[in-house]
Structures are given as structure tokens and as C-alpha cells.
Design an enzyme around this catalytic site. Structure first.
Site, PDB file in Angstrom:
ATOM      1  N   GLU A 100     -15.776   1.511 -63.947  1.00  0.00           N
ATOM      2  CA  GLU A 100     -14.887   0.530 -63.344  1.00  0.00           C
ATOM      3  C   GLU A 100     -15.281   0.279 -61.890  1.00  0.00           C
ATOM      4  O   GLU A 100     -15.181   1.162 -61.050  1.00  0.00           O
ATOM      5  CB  GLU A 100     -13.438   1.031 -63.406  1.00  0.00           C
TER       6      GLU A 100
ATOM      7  N   ASP B  41     -10.775   4.588 -63.120  1.00  0.00           N
ATOM      8  CA  ASP B  41      -9.846   5.243 -62.207  1.00  0.00           C
ATOM      9  C   ASP B  41      -8.703   5.895 -62.985  1.00  0.00           C
ATOM     10  O   ASP B  41      -8.313   5.427 -64.060  1.00  0.00           O
ATOM     11  CB  ASP B  41      -9.247   4.232 -61.223  1.00  0.00           C
TER      12      ASP B  41
ATOM     13  N   ASP C  98      -5.564   5.769 -63.041  1.00  0.00           N
ATOM     14  CA  ASP C  98      -4.299   5.078 -62.784  1.00  0.00           C
ATOM     15  C   ASP C  98      -4.022   4.131 -63.941  1.00  0.00           C
ATOM     16  O   ASP C  98      -4.771   4.094 -64.934  1.00  0.00           O
ATOM     17  CB  ASP C  98      -4.348   4.332 -61.450  1.00  0.00           C
TER      18      ASP C  98
ATOM     19  N   ASP D 120      -4.204   0.871 -64.158  1.00  0.00           N
ATOM     20  CA  ASP D 120      -5.265  -0.128 -64.350  1.00  0.00           C
ATOM     21  C   ASP D 120      -6.457   0.478 -65.079  1.00  0.00           C
ATOM     22  O   ASP D 120      -7.049  -0.146 -65.969  1.00  0.00           O
ATOM     23  CB  ASP D 120      -5.719  -0.693 -63.002  1.00  0.00           C
TER      24      ASP D 120
END
Length: 649
Positions: free
Chosen positions: A432, A505, A507, A509
Site C-alpha cells: 500500500e 497499513d 488500519d 483503510d
């Protein structure tokens, strides 16, 4: 040099360990239930549930109750005849005790008690008993209530006793899996939910009632239309070619029911097969017959009606692209053959020719009666063949280009390729963002690790056709990089990487990107997942370090580890909170997330293809109400300001 004579003398009769039948099951549980993980745990439930299903299949009772209890046990109650309690002539103990303590015992070895049954080997109830802390059984039979209880892997705790009178009939089995055997003893609501939903479609007009005392969830499953309703459910949010087809034949020794429909924008096929109401996840002769019957019927109709010529017949892959179908057979005991105790694959030879002829005859007749549908289906087959040929040519062009260029030349301007030609040892990191991609390129093993940074979020491919996917730069780059084709043309053995690692990541997203990529791989490169080649990287959330000496540090992957890390570093600690991969330098990213000796990876697997198919359709499809329903049934919100506090099951 080994002293053979001394070794022979030491290896005598005392070296031979004699286990009782149930001790043998506990010693090697995977031989009987496939594994000792969650999959094996639920197999215990299926063994008991299938007994209730067998009673209903043979006309005894119309309800089966399944309850997940707060203490970790599970109970199954049917309305059948009740397990026999009289003394067994050979064992000299009550028949129910024999069934629960002796392998290869039961009423399913001939057709006297059951015309058809899921059970074949007579080991299911005994295996469940062997692998449980305790099993408690109540039998309601001939106006009486009987009770017997086992503990510690099948040892008799309470001999058979008569408790009183009743008007009920059936059997109630409650058992608690042994944590010494299983890596997890938590029954999953979703897993059992999907199993009972399938059973309801397979057994028309039988009620299945599931309750979960842990969450107060409950659901009743019931179907009037059987497999037709089943495929309607599976295709609820999909654009169909024509209508769903439903065929049934109960005239011969093998009873057959099938339902099938073609989705206009789908590129993969999904076939769910069953034998005596048990899901055969690995297919078998009935599924092979189902496929061959469909292929022959479509091709013969098209040739006979002059739509295509004899030398233009479609490959089965082109015909089955977008197909969602189910085939269920019921076979008598003398003809029933499975490959293995877990009953994942049917081996009955007659099922192949019988099912093939059944599907062929009914489908050819349907096509003759519905010419407009037949033409639309042939057109879809032609589009599928053209797309597969285009994908094949693109793959060949990519190979030709690679032969003419250096091994490390990139397909994409952002791909950092691995230099090794040992493809099975190579790893592709799909990363990402450019920032993390830069760190990953610096910290990687250049010989075996390739890095492909993503530009933003990928598309949701659940509702995209193959042409749209091929036009997307990100997905076309992934397809060319892996080098094994796409959709029906995908050949896992041609993959340029032994591992595909999604690195995002830690998180929401990042999780969303993971799901979008997994949806793509599931829809267009499913063999990568079924062969265990897709992984999720596990980057740390924290680094706890000594302020006076930063070289002393630990990486923590969750809040619990963070607290332990603070204690380990002691007074004067500092904390780095990694909000994204880009916040780590190359050395940190390499040692925590990429180095084979120190990293953590999660392997993506499919335990039940049907559950995965439904979850992707529900959670990634266009109907938002299905997502809302799943959230309401599976998510506990402990506080108003919390997002996801706990996922049920």
C-alpha cells in the site's frame, strides 16, 4: 554402527502399545475428523447433526434443534425414533452404549434402518465421544425417557438409566469438546448457521432451529422449494441469464435433485455438491457427472440447431463460466462410497453416468423449450471463449517480452522484480502506497522478493466483468506480474511467485485494501488461495524502546503485547505508534514484516467454499441491506463511541 541383535532383543512384545478404540482416536484425531483446529472441532458437530438429518431424510420427524451453550458445549435434538437402548447381542451392553464407544457400529451399514444416510463408516458418534470432555444423551423412545453419560474421552460415567415417561420421541445429544485435543473449542455461529441453512435447502419442509445462548441469537431455517430456493439465494444480487433451472429425478436407485443458473457478469463457476445431505467439498463422481452432462447438453443443442459447427464445440470451462449450481444425490448404503471418513469426496462410480444422463436429458429438453434462453447462453459461451483466448494471447505476449528482456526488467514502472528464476521461492509483496513501497524495495531480499506498490485503492471486482478488470491498470499489472493468466485460463503452476503477500497499513483503510485484493484473487485467481499461496503481512503497531538506549526495543503487534513491552523495557520507555508502513524505515520494515526469520504472516485459506461465496456476495455485493443484516447479527457494540468491540463467533 547399530547392534542389530541387541536392537532385536529390545524390540519385543512389550514394545507394542495396545490402545482401546477411543484411545486410538484421541491419539490420532486428524485421521477421523481431518484436523484438530476449528475445522475439526465443527466436524464433531456435523457428526451429531447428521444423525438428526438422517432421521428426517427417512421421514422420522420434521424438526432438528441445535443449541450452542454458554459453557462451550453444543446440543442437537431430533424428533426421530430415538437411539435403541436394548441390549446388543454381541457386546452385551445397551445398543446406545455400543454406538458411542465402539467404532464401526450403528444402523447405517444396511438399508434395514435407513434407506439413505450420511453415515457410512459407523464412527461418527464414537469419535465425538472420544474427543469430548463429556457427552450427555437423553433418548425419548417408546414412551420412556432414557439417559446415559460419558466423560474423559468416552469413559462411562452414568450407565443407562430410565428416568420416566414421555410423549416425546427422538434423541438429545449434548457434548463439550476436549480442549486438550483442539486448538480452539469455540463453536462459530456463522459456520453452524451456514451448515443448517444448507441442510434446510437439501431437506425441503424440515425445520432447523439454531440458538446461541452466548449472544441470545436464534434463527429458524425452512425451505419449501429446496435447491431452487438455494440457488435463488446464491444469485440474489446477480444479473442472471434467463431464469434458474431446477430438475429432479426420484425414479431410480440414485435420487437426484439439481438447480443451476448462469450469471451474466461472472467469470468463475461455483458448484456445490452433496451426497446424502452431506456437503462434498472436494466434489466426486456426482459433480463430475453434473459438469459433463451440462457440457454435452449445451454443445449438442448448439450443433443440432445450427448455432455452431461440430468443430466449434465449446470447452466445458466456457460453458460453466458464471455458472452457480447445486447437485444433490441420495444413494443407498450398498452403493455409497466416500473417499475418507470426512466424506468430502464421493467415490460411487454409478453416480457419474447416472447424474450425467439426468442433467443432459433435462437440460436438452429445457433448451428445446426455451430457445431465447438457449441463444443467450450460447452467446455468453462465445464471449467467454473470446475473453479466454484474449487472455491467453496476452499471457503469451508477456512471456515473449520477458524472453527478449533482462530478468529484472519490470512489467510496470513501479514493480521491482526479483532476480531469481526459482519461481516457487519468489515472493511478490503488493504494498500500500509509494512511501511503504520505497522502504520495502530498500529492505527486501532482491533475489527472491519483488515489490509492487499500489496506486490508491483497488476496484471492488465482485460486480465487474473480466473486460473491466483487464482494462484496470492495477489489476492488469498484477495479472501480468504473476504471469499465470486470469479467470478460467489461470494456471497456478505458471505463477512466477510461490507467495503473494498483501502488505498494508494496520488500519481500517489497510483492511479495506486487503479485502478488495482478496475479492479479486477469489474471483479471478482462486487457485492461488486454494493452494495456500496468498498471505497477509502482519506489521507491528508499536515499537517500545529505552529512551536512554534506543537500541533496546521490542515490537508489539497488539495492545496486550504493548503492555508486556512496557514492562520488559521498564522505566524510561518511549513508544513509536506506527500509523502506516511508511512510518517505518527500511530496516524496521524488513525485520518486522519481510524477513523470513522474524516476520509474521497470515495464510489465507478456504475451509468452506460456500461460506466464502456467500460472505463475498453479501459483504462485497451491491445490496447494502445484506451487510447491515450481517453487522446486526455478528457485531457487538459495547459502547456508543466504539466501532467494533467484538465479533460474535
Amino acid at each position: 554402527m547399530i547392534d542389530i541383535e541387541k536392537a532385536e532383543a529390545a524390540y519385543n512384545a512389550s514394545s507394542i502399545e495396545l490402545l482401546t478404540e477411543l484411545e486410538g482416536v484421541r491419539k490420532r484425531p486428524a485421521m477421523y475428523i481431518g484436523s484438530s483446529n476449528s475445522m475439526g472441532l465443527h466436524h464433531l458437530a456435523w457428526e451429531i447433526i447428521d444423525n438428526g438429518v438422517d432421521e428426517a431424510v427417512n421421514g422420522y420427524g420434521s424438526r432438528v434443534f441445535v443449541t450452542i451453550h454458554k459453557d462451550g458445549s453444543l446440543s442437537v435434538e431430533d424428533e426421530g425414533r430415538g437411539i435403541p437402548v436394548d441390549i446388543h447381542a454381541r457386546t452385551g451392553v445397551p445398543a446406545i452404549q455400543t454406538i458411542f464407544t465402539t467404532l464401526h457400529s450403528g444402523g447405517k451399514f444396511n438399508s434395514k434402518a435407513y434407506s439413505t444416510s450420511a453415515g457410512l463408516h459407523g464412527v461418527g458418534t464414537a469419535v465425538t465421544n472420544a474427543l469430548s470432555e463429556w457427552v450427555d444423551i437423553h433418548v425419548y423412545r417408546q414412551g420412556k425417557i432414557y439417559h446415559i453419560r460419558f466423560k474423559d474421552g468416552g469413559k462411562l460415567e452414568t450407565p443407562l438409566e430410565e428416568l420416566g415417561n414421555t410423549k416425546k420421541h427422538g434423541t438429545l445429544v449434548r457434548f463439550k469438546p476436549d480442549p486438550k485435543i483442539f486448538s480452539t473449542v469455540e463453536f462459530k455461529w456463522d459456520t453452524i448457521y451456514d451448515r443448517l441453512e444448507q441442510s434446510a435447502y437439501l431437506l425441503k419442509k424440515v425445520h432447523f432451529i439454531l440458538k446461541d445462548e452466548r449472544t441470545n441469537n436464534s434463527h429458524e431455517f425452512y425451505s419449501e422449494k429446496g435447491l431452487l430456493e438455494y440457488v435463488e439465494n446464491l444469485t440474489a444480487n446477480k444479473n442472471l441469464v434467463g431464469e434458474i433451472l431446477s430438475f429432479e429425478d426420484n425414479s431410480g436407485p440414485i435420487k437426484m435433485e439439481a438447480a443451476l443458473g448462469w450469471c451474466a457478469s461472472e467469470t468463475s463457476e461455483s458448484i456445490y455438491s452433496y451426497a446424502n445431505s452431506v456437503r462434498t467439498g472436494d466434489g466426486g463422481t456426482h459433480e463430475t457427472g453434473f459438469k459433463s452432462g451440462i457440457t454435452k447438453a449445451v454443445n449438442d443443442w448448439a450443433v443440432t440447431n445450427g448455432v455452431i459447427k461440430e468443430n466449434q464445440k465449446f470447452d466445458g470451462l466456457d460453458i460453466r463460466e458464471g455458472l452457480i449450481g447445486t447437485i444433490s444425490v441420495k444413494i443407498t448404503e450398498d452403493k455409497l462410497e466416500y473417499e475418507g471418513q470426512t466424506k468430502n469426496k464421493l467415490g460411487t462410480p454409478d453416480a457419474l453416468t447416472t447424474v450425467s444422463a439426468f442433467i443432459y436429458d433435462d437440460l436438452v429438453h429445457y433448451l428445446a423449450e426455451h430457445k431465447d434462453f438457449a441463444i443467450d447462453l450460447i452467446r455468453k459461451c462465445q464471449i467467454s471463449r473470446d475473453a479466454r483466448e484474449a487472455a491467453r494471447k496476452a499471457k503469451e505476449a508477456s512471456r515473449t517480452q520477458k524472453k527478449a528482456t533482462k530478468i529484472d526488467q519490470v512489467i510496470s514502472d513501479k514493480l521491482a522484480a526479483a532476480s531469481s528464476k526459482d519461481f516457487k521461492s519468489n515472493e511478490l509483496f503488493i504494498v500500500e502506497g509509494d512511501s511503504a513501497g520505497g522502504s520495502a524495495k530498500t529492505g527486501r531480499d532482491r533475489i527472491h522478493q519483488a515489490i509492487l506498490p499500489l496506486r490508491g485503492k483497488p476496484l471492488n471486482t465482485e460486480s465487474l466483468d473480466l473486460n473491466r478488470v483487464l482494462q484496470n491498470v492495477e489489476f492488469s499489472t498484477i495479472i501480468q506480474t504473476i504471469g499465470a493468466g486470469v479467470s478460467q485460463d489461470f494456471k497456478v503452476e505458471d505463477s512466477h511467485y510461490g507467495k503473494i503477500i498483501i502488505m498494508t497499513d494496520a488500519d481500517t483503510d489497510g483492511a479495506h485494501i486487503q479485502i478488495l485484493l482478496l475479492t479479486f484473487f477469489y474471483n479471478y485467481m482462486k487457485p492461488l488461495i486454494t493452494h495456500g499461496m496468498v498471505y497477509l503481512a502482519c506489521p507491528p503497531l508499536y515499537r517500545v524502546y529505552k529512551k536512554s538506549d534506543p537500541s533496546k526495543h521490542v515490537y508489539c503487534y497488539n495492545d496486550e503485547e504493548l503492555e508486556e513491552g512496557k514492562k520488559k523495557i521498564g522505566v524510561g520507555y518511549g513508544i513509536n505508534r506506527y500509523k502506516g508502513l511508511g512510518e517505518m524505515n527500511a530496516d524496521q520494515l524488513a525485520i518486522t514484516t519481510m524477513n523470513k526469520a522474524t516476520r509474521k504472516l497470515y495464510q489465507v485459506t478456504i475451509h468452506d467454499a460456500l461460506i466464502v461465496e456467500k460472505k463475498i456476495a453479501d459483504l462485497m455485493g451491491k445490496d447494502a441491506s445484506l451487510r447491515r443484516e450481517w453487522i446486526e447479527e455478528n457485531i457487538v457494540f459495547n459502547q456508543e463511541d466504539s466501532f467494533i468491540a467484538e465479533v460474535k463467533g
